[in-house]
Design a protein around this motif. Structure first.
Motif, PDB file in Angstrom:
ATOM      1  N   GLU A 109     -33.185  16.195  26.208  1.00 37.98           N
ATOM      2  CA  GLU A 109     -31.838  15.713  25.918  1.00 37.98           C
ATOM      3  C   GLU A 109     -30.879  16.048  27.056  1.00 37.98           C
ATOM      4  OE1 GLU A 109     -30.913  17.418  22.116  1.00 37.98           O
ATOM      5  OE2 GLU A 109     -32.076  15.903  21.037  1.00 37.98           O
ATOM      6  N   TRP A 110     -31.001  17.251  27.626  1.00 36.70           N
ATOM      7  CA  TRP A 110     -30.138  17.635  28.734  1.00 36.70           C
ATOM      8  C   TRP A 110     -30.372  16.715  29.932  1.00 36.70           C
ATOM      9  CZ3 TRP A 110     -30.613  18.958  33.806  1.00 36.70           C
ATOM     10  CH2 TRP A 110     -29.462  19.449  34.419  1.00 36.70           C
ATOM     11  N   ASN A 113     -28.817  13.292  29.201  1.00 39.65           N
ATOM     12  CA  ASN A 113     -27.353  13.358  29.309  1.00 39.65           C
ATOM     13  C   ASN A 113     -26.907  13.544  30.752  1.00 39.65           C
ATOM     14  OD1 ASN A 113     -26.968  13.023  26.551  1.00 39.65           O
ATOM     15  ND2 ASN A 113     -27.042  15.228  26.152  1.00 39.65           N
TER      16      ASN A 113
END
Length: 163
Positions: A109-110, A113
């Protein structure tokens, strides 16, 4: 050596070593760390052969939902990592399928993003592409004789439910 010479040698190194590390710290902060190229020659990414040179490097491809692809160097994608450490970081974390599969959901997810910061559109996929560029010895120019994709790893995909 007498006692006085040993004492002077000890004092010399007591002063010299902290100064040396302070100098490396200042150089590392202002330019880039000199250690890997200077002390650890095994970190090099340029391989020299009889008839030329081979340069291996990685590229981060951000695939957008409109089929556009943005290519970034690892240094552009991870600007927080010192230039002297980016090659080792990429080899350690992004050089094989098993390494990429070991990322947990938070890391995925990091990365997704983080990739979104480079575009105003939604990111569909992130790929790590390992390239090998060959240069002939007599013509050392910025344009390689040939380039081929050594490896390509799909890092993330929106279809993997990371939204």
């Amino acid at each position: 050596m007498n006692k006085h010479q040993v004492k002077n040698l000890f004092i010399f190194f007591l002063i010299f070593l902290p100064l040396q590390y302070a100098m490396v710290g200042v150089i590392g902060d202002k330019i880039s760390e000199p250690w890997p190229a200077f002390v650890f020659p095994g970190f090099k990414n340029v391989y020299v052969y009889e008839d030329g040179y081979e340069l291996s490097n990685a590229v981060v491809e951000i695939h957008l939902q409109n089929s556009e692809i943005i290519e970034l160097s690892p240094k552009e994608f991870f600007p927080e990592i010192p230039p002297s450490q980016i090659s080792g970081f990429m080899r350690t974390h992004f050089s094989g399928r098993e390494k990429i599969n070991s990322f947990d959901i938070e890391t995925d997810e990091w990365l997704l993003n983080h990739a979104g910061q480079f575009t105003s559109q939604d990111v569909n996929e992130i790929h790590i592409v390992w390239l090998k560029k060959y240069y002939s010895k007599p013509r050392i120019m910025s344009v390689p004789d040939s380039t081929f994709t050594d490896n390509r790893f799909e890092l993330l995909s929106r279809s993997n439910d990371y939204e």
